[in-house]
Design a protein around this motif. Sequence first.
Motif, mmCIF file in Angstrom:
data_model
loop_
_atom_site.group_PDB
_atom_site.id
_atom_site.type_symbol
_atom_site.label_atom_id
_atom_site.label_comp_id
_atom_site.label_asym_id
_atom_site.label_seq_id
_atom_site.Cartn_x
_atom_site.Cartn_y
_atom_site.Cartn_z
ATOM 1 N N UNK A 16 0.919 -1.091 -0.051
ATOM 2 C CA UNK A 16 -0.129 0.119 0.042
ATOM 3 C C UNK A 16 0.821 1.191 -0.023
ATOM 4 N N UNK A 17 1.972 1.211 1.008
ATOM 5 C CA UNK A 17 2.801 2.459 1.109
ATOM 6 C C UNK A 17 3.388 2.889 -0.403
ATOM 7 N N UNK A 18 4.173 1.728 -0.966
ATOM 8 C CA UNK A 18 4.711 1.843 -2.247
ATOM 9 C C UNK A 18 3.785 2.387 -3.575
ATOM 10 N N UNK A 19 2.671 1.745 -3.331
ATOM 11 C CA UNK A 19 1.854 1.934 -4.407
ATOM 12 C C UNK A 19 1.403 3.409 -4.425
ATOM 13 N N UNK A 20 0.607 3.642 -3.194
ATOM 14 C CA UNK A 20 0.363 5.145 -3.083
ATOM 15 C C UNK A 20 1.312 6.299 -3.488
ATOM 16 N N UNK A 21 2.408 6.146 -3.008
ATOM 17 C CA UNK A 21 3.629 6.797 -3.060
ATOM 18 C C UNK A 21 3.876 6.755 -4.643
ATOM 19 N N UNK A 22 3.860 5.872 -5.310
ATOM 20 C CA UNK A 22 4.359 5.956 -6.609
ATOM 21 C C UNK A 22 3.221 6.821 -7.330
ATOM 22 N N UNK A 23 1.724 6.437 -7.039
ATOM 23 C CA UNK A 23 0.703 7.067 -7.940
ATOM 24 C C UNK A 23 0.624 8.452 -7.534
ATOM 25 N N UNK A 24 1.178 8.966 -6.356
ATOM 26 C CA UNK A 24 1.354 10.626 -6.079
ATOM 27 C C UNK A 24 2.206 10.939 -6.807
ATOM 28 N N UNK A 25 3.613 10.416 -7.044
ATOM 29 C CA UNK A 25 4.890 10.852 -7.625
ATOM 30 C C UNK A 25 4.316 11.086 -9.164
ATOM 31 N N UNK A 26 3.882 10.052 -9.800
ATOM 32 C CA UNK A 26 3.376 9.735 -10.971
ATOM 33 C C UNK A 26 2.386 11.014 -11.447
ATOM 34 N N UNK A 27 1.410 11.208 -10.643
ATOM 35 C CA UNK A 27 0.338 12.083 -10.704
ATOM 36 C C UNK A 27 0.880 13.709 -10.593
ATOM 37 N N UNK A 28 1.594 14.015 -9.625
ATOM 38 C CA UNK A 28 2.304 15.295 -9.631
ATOM 39 C C UNK A 28 3.336 15.650 -10.933
ATOM 40 N N UNK A 29 3.933 14.877 -11.013
ATOM 41 C CA UNK A 29 5.089 14.924 -12.292
ATOM 42 C C UNK A 29 4.142 15.015 -13.459
#
Length: 84
Positions: A16-29
């Motif tokens: 959950x932590x890895x998935x949510x963090x990467x979704x946030x990074x991808x969305x912001x970028x």
Amino acid sequence: MVDHITYFFWFYNAGVAITVRMMGVHGIATVLGYHVPEAVPWTAGVGHILLTVGLILLFVLLGKRLAEPVKPGSAESEPAKTSA
């Protein structure tokens, strides 16, 4: 001795932590117009794999628990008391 539910807990929460963090990074970028490196979706995929491993562990543990016979005299073998 480590309880087997601990493995489920760590795999699932890490996923959950890895998935949510990467979704946030991808969305912001993406919103800011930056180039998203290939490592971001691959890392999110690893997070999804960890989530899947955690869920498989959970269902295996639940299946083992349901297959265990109930011991006579335990709290599980007694009928539930109702207050009428």
